[in-house]
Motif scaffolding. Structure first.
Motif, PDB file in Angstrom:
ATOM      1  N   THR A  21       7.458   3.530  15.494  1.00 42.87           N
ATOM      2  CA  THR A  21       8.293   2.551  14.465  1.00 42.87           C
ATOM      3  C   THR A  21       7.826   1.338  14.748  1.00 42.87           C
ATOM      4  O   THR A  21       8.209   0.525  15.710  1.00 42.87           O
ATOM      5  CB  THR A  21       9.803   2.771  15.276  1.00 42.87           C
ATOM      6  OG1 THR A  21      10.019   4.355  15.364  1.00 42.87           O
ATOM      7  CG2 THR A  21      10.771   2.182  14.169  1.00 42.87           C
ATOM      8  N   VAL A  22       7.096   0.882  13.475  1.00 42.63           N
ATOM      9  CA  VAL A  22       6.869  -0.787  13.531  1.00 42.63           C
ATOM     10  C   VAL A  22       7.823  -1.467  12.603  1.00 42.63           C
ATOM     11  O   VAL A  22       7.935  -0.873  11.466  1.00 42.63           O
ATOM     12  CB  VAL A  22       5.421  -0.700  12.992  1.00 42.63           C
ATOM     13  CG1 VAL A  22       4.900  -2.056  12.794  1.00 42.63           C
ATOM     14  CG2 VAL A  22       4.881   0.281  13.993  1.00 42.63           C
ATOM     15  N   VAL A  23       8.571  -2.348  13.049  1.00 43.99           N
ATOM     16  CA  VAL A  23       9.221  -3.302  12.361  1.00 43.99           C
ATOM     17  C   VAL A  23       9.118  -4.786  12.332  1.00 43.99           C
ATOM     18  O   VAL A  23      10.100  -5.604  12.285  1.00 43.99           O
ATOM     19  CB  VAL A  23      10.760  -2.789  12.734  1.00 43.99           C
ATOM     20  CG1 VAL A  23      11.117  -1.359  12.177  1.00 43.99           C
ATOM     21  CG2 VAL A  23      10.966  -2.961  14.369  1.00 43.99           C
ATOM     22  N   GLY A  24       7.970  -5.030  12.598  1.00 47.09           N
ATOM     23  CA  GLY A  24       7.600  -6.374  12.704  1.00 47.09           C
ATOM     24  C   GLY A  24       8.029  -7.158  11.251  1.00 47.09           C
ATOM     25  O   GLY A  24       8.650  -8.307  11.512  1.00 47.09           O
ATOM     26  N   VAL A  25       7.603  -6.619  10.364  1.00 51.40           N
ATOM     27  CA  VAL A  25       8.077  -7.262   8.875  1.00 51.40           C
ATOM     28  C   VAL A  25       9.552  -7.384   8.877  1.00 51.40           C
ATOM     29  O   VAL A  25      10.027  -8.494   8.526  1.00 51.40           O
ATOM     30  CB  VAL A  25       7.630  -6.469   7.670  1.00 51.40           C
ATOM     31  CG1 VAL A  25       8.092  -6.826   6.596  1.00 51.40           C
ATOM     32  CG2 VAL A  25       5.701  -6.662   7.861  1.00 51.40           C
TER      33      VAL A  25
END
Length: 247
Positions: A213-217
């Motif tokens: 789960t990538v939510v850097g943006v």
């Protein structure tokens, strides 16, 4: 012009020594100088997005390109401590201000208000989505936008210094700044939020090879950072990561 700076970041990524536990990412921190920040050679008050690539190339000899200058660069694991590319840029900038005695040229005092608030307006509308190579959860040509808008690393405080609002700072990164670090260190998206940088250009979103789960943006947009995807360079941005990705 944005492609020019992103290609510099790609060259930085190529310097990163591959390891099985991490990506090879490159980053470039660009500053809009005060000398030519307000008026271009035609006497117009242009923003960075008003400068075309042709104008950028034509005006190099006249000094117009100096309006946007590379201050520091970085790549994955360049500095000790399993550092990431964007983190290296922020650490180098902090060291530059301290070592040259010119801290006032870069940083606000520790008790100053949040930097850059309202300087870079968020673009209305929703993020464009697409199926760019290596993207996780959508990574189209365009801007990400939200209309509602204790680190174990000993260098954390230095990398989190807030930048002066009177200068425009832009981070270019070949890959989306991370939202989770398996090492437990502070994420690069959190570092950028704390730094006061209000504009980030990325070449590709972080693949889900290590973190699902990538939510850097999303984290950066939520805190008021304008995040813009530069299309067409996905393959070049991902190429240094063949050691972990099935390319």
């Amino acid at each position: 012009m944005h492609i020019h700076f992103m290609k510099l970041a790609i060259e930085q990524a190529k310097l990163s020594i591959p390891v099985p536990s991490g990506y090879c990412v490159g980053a470039v921190l660009v500053q809009e100088t005060l000398r030519e920040a307000n008026t271009n050679r035609h006497g117009n008050n242009d923003s960075i997005d008003d400068v075309t690539s042709q104008e950028f190339e034509e005006d190099k000899d006249e000094g117009y390109a100096d309006r946007f200058r590379v201050v520091v660069t970085g790549y994955s694991r360049e500095l000790p401590g399993n550092t990431h590319a964007e983190e290296c840029c922020l650490l180098k900038l902090a060291a530059l201000g301290a070592d040259t005695g010119s801290r006032d040229d870069y940083f606000e005092d520790d008790d100053d208000e949040y930097i850059g608030e309202g300087e870079v307006a968020l673009v209305a509308g929703t993020a464009a989505t697409g199926a760019a190579a290596g993207c996780n959860g959508g990574c189209g040509s365009g801007r990400w936008n939200n209309s509602n808008s204790t680190d174990s690393n000993q260098n954390s405080n230095r990398s989190d210094r807030k930048l002066k609002s009177r200068r425009k700072w832009i981070m270019y990164s070949t890959m989306e700044p991370c939202s989770t670090r398996l090492s437990g260190n502070r994420s690069c998206s959190d570092r950028l939020i704390a730094s006061g940088i209000r504009q980030v250009y990325v070449g590709v979103r972080e693949p889900d090879h290590f973190v699902k789960t990538v939510v850097g943006v999303e984290n950066m947009v939520e805190k008021g950072i304008e995040v813009i995807h530069i299309p067409g360079l996905e393959d070049e941005c991902l190429a240094p990561n063949r050691h972990v990705l099935d390319l």
